[in-house]
Design a protein around this motif. Structure first.
Motif, PDB file in Angstrom:
ATOM      1  N   PRO A   1       4.257   4.319   0.450  1.00 20.31           N
ATOM      2  CA  PRO A   1       5.396   4.909  -0.274  1.00 20.31           C
ATOM      3  C   PRO A   1       4.984   5.635  -1.540  1.00 20.31           C
ATOM      4  O   PRO A   1       5.626   6.612  -1.932  1.00 20.31           O
ATOM      5  N   ILE A   2       3.920   5.170  -2.193  1.00 19.27           N
ATOM      6  CA  ILE A   2       3.266   5.930  -3.281  1.00 19.27           C
ATOM      7  C   ILE A   2       1.777   5.626  -3.174  1.00 19.27           C
ATOM      8  O   ILE A   2       1.328   4.522  -3.506  1.00 19.27           O
ATOM      9  N   ASP A   3       1.024   6.591  -2.675  1.00 19.98           N
ATOM     10  CA  ASP A   3      -0.431   6.429  -2.689  1.00 19.98           C
ATOM     11  C   ASP A   3      -0.912   7.014  -4.016  1.00 19.98           C
ATOM     12  O   ASP A   3      -0.652   8.182  -4.317  1.00 19.98           O
ATOM     13  N   GLY A   4      -1.589   6.173  -4.784  1.00 21.34           N
ATOM     14  CA  GLY A   4      -1.955   6.577  -6.153  1.00 21.34           C
ATOM     15  C   GLY A   4      -0.999   5.951  -7.154  1.00 21.34           C
ATOM     16  O   GLY A   4      -0.613   6.580  -8.136  1.00 21.34           O
TER      17      GLY A   4
ATOM     18  N   TYR B   1     -15.771   9.060   0.952  1.00 25.56           N
ATOM     19  CA  TYR B   1     -16.040   7.742   1.560  1.00 25.56           C
ATOM     20  C   TYR B   1     -15.398   6.680   0.694  1.00 25.56           C
ATOM     21  O   TYR B   1     -15.180   6.853  -0.519  1.00 25.56           O
ATOM     22  N   GLU B   2     -15.060   5.573   1.304  1.00 26.44           N
ATOM     23  CA  GLU B   2     -14.558   4.431   0.526  1.00 26.44           C
ATOM     24  C   GLU B   2     -14.642   3.175   1.387  1.00 26.44           C
ATOM     25  O   GLU B   2     -14.491   3.213   2.599  1.00 26.44           O
ATOM     26  N   ARG B   3     -14.888   2.070   0.705  1.00 23.41           N
ATOM     27  CA  ARG B   3     -14.819   0.763   1.352  1.00 23.41           C
ATOM     28  C   ARG B   3     -13.512   0.095   0.955  1.00 23.41           C
ATOM     29  O   ARG B   3     -13.104   0.167  -0.207  1.00 23.41           O
ATOM     30  N   GLY B   4     -12.823  -0.541   1.916  1.00 25.77           N
ATOM     31  CA  GLY B   4     -11.680  -1.374   1.573  1.00 25.77           C
ATOM     32  C   GLY B   4     -10.331  -0.698   1.690  1.00 25.77           C
ATOM     33  O   GLY B   4      -9.330  -1.233   1.208  1.00 25.77           O
ATOM     34  N   LEU B   5     -10.282   0.476   2.340  1.00 28.72           N
ATOM     35  CA  LEU B   5      -8.987   1.136   2.488  1.00 28.72           C
ATOM     36  C   LEU B   5      -8.069   0.326   3.390  1.00 28.72           C
ATOM     37  O   LEU B   5      -8.505  -0.277   4.381  1.00 28.72           O
ATOM     38  N   GLN B   6      -6.807   0.336   3.058  1.00 31.66           N
ATOM     39  CA  GLN B   6      -5.810  -0.305   3.891  1.00 31.66           C
ATOM     40  C   GLN B   6      -5.242   0.738   4.874  1.00 31.66           C
ATOM     41  O   GLN B   6      -5.353   1.950   4.628  1.00 31.66           O
TER      42      GLN B   6
END
Ligand code: IPD
Length: 293
Positions: free
Chosen positions: A105-108, A233-238
């Motif tokens: 609903p709000i990314d960031g 890249y990122e680790r841990g994204l939902q």
């Protein structure tokens, strides 16, 4: 005004014996994302408070995250009552159609909390597993929409049909050499995870052009699709952080994968870049042991 998605009209996909109208799904996604975007941008109180915290004291939820998700759920289930919803703030509700809406609903949220203009509403429709599980490692993303309310920019993507920014097809990322790559990334919310991520970043920065941390994973992935970043890249994204943006990047021509080339993007790791850079950056990252904590 709704963004036309050229080529989306005739695309259909689904499990054997079942078809989903991708143009309809995209129209539903875009209507919902724009409505939620209007709610959060117009409705942001001058003094925005933290409603509650999640994985750490810096992982925050505001009242607008909750209001935006409630609106998304109402619009999506109103338009498609048989579909399930998986939302960042509300957990999961199962459907009967096989389609699940994965929504942020709000990314960031941290940007939004501080009044920074860079944040997004992310809406994707995915096909889950036959047992009802909805996991990035196995789902089939059908359509995605990432809407940035402050700029009005809207990225859309249709599985097998392409990706667009405000109706214009995306060029996709350039396949630059690692040493010339502008790489986006993000950090988790726990000190332990951040310490590991900082260690990896320290090994990466001397090898690339530069790094960007925008604070909005969905927009980072769209930036790769648009050619504004060479890689991310990122680790841990939902699931809700990357469902729509990953489809945008992939449909624009990026490789979207996990840490190893054969792994799908998911919570363990997500990497997006043009094919040659994805291989080069993936090798470097693997060598930096990013899963060690
Ligand atoms: C966060 C943002 C951020 C990323 C974090 C996410 P949220 O999402 O996408 O860029 O680094 O991993 O959790 O919490 O603002 O929805």
């Amino acid at each position: 005004m709704s963004t036309p998605a050229p080529g989306a009209g005739s695309s259909q996909a689904g499990p054997p014996g079942e078809h989903h109208d991708l143009a309809e799904l995209l129209a539903v996604a875009e209507r919902a994302a724009r409505a939620a975007g209007e709610l959060v941008s117009r409705g942001r109180p001058a003094r925005l408070e933290v409603l509650r915290t999640k994985s750490s004291t810096t992982d925050v939820v505001t009242a607008m995250d909750t209001a935006s998700e409630e609106l998304l759920v109402r619009l999506l289930r109103g338009a498609r009552p048989g579909d399930g919803v998986l939302g960042e703030e509300g957990g999961a509700s199962a459907g009967t159609s096989g389609v699940t809406w994965v929504v942020d609903p709000i990314d960031g949220t941290v940007n939004y909390l501080y009044g920074l203009p860079t944040y997004a509403v992310s809406v994707a429709a995915v096909l889950g597993d036959e047992d009802g599980a909805v996991r990035p490692e196995t789902w089939t993303a059908l359509v995605g929409c990432v809407h940035e309310p402050t700029s009005g920019r809207t990225w859309t993507a249709v599985r097998g049909g392409g990706a667009w920014l405000d109706g214009t097809p995306l060029a996709g990322p350039a396949d630059v050499a690692l040493g010339e790559a502008l790489v986006g990334t993000g950090f988790g919310y726990t000190p332990r995870r951040r310490t590991a991520q900082a260690r990896v970043l320290a090994g990466l920065v001397p090898q690339i052009r530069d790094v960007r941390r925008g604070g909005v994973a969905s927009l980072d992935l769209c930036a790769v699709g648009t050619g504004w970043l060479d890689a991310y890249y990122e680790r841990g994204l939902q699931p809700w952080d990357h469902a729509a943006g990953a489809l945008v990047a992939a449909e624009a021509g990026a490789v979207v994968r996990g840490l190893s080339p054969q792994d799908r993007a998911g919570e363990a790791f997500a990497l997006a870049a043009a094919p040659g850079l994805a291989a080069e950056l993936g090798d470097l990252l693997e060598g930096l042991d990013p899963l060690a904590e």
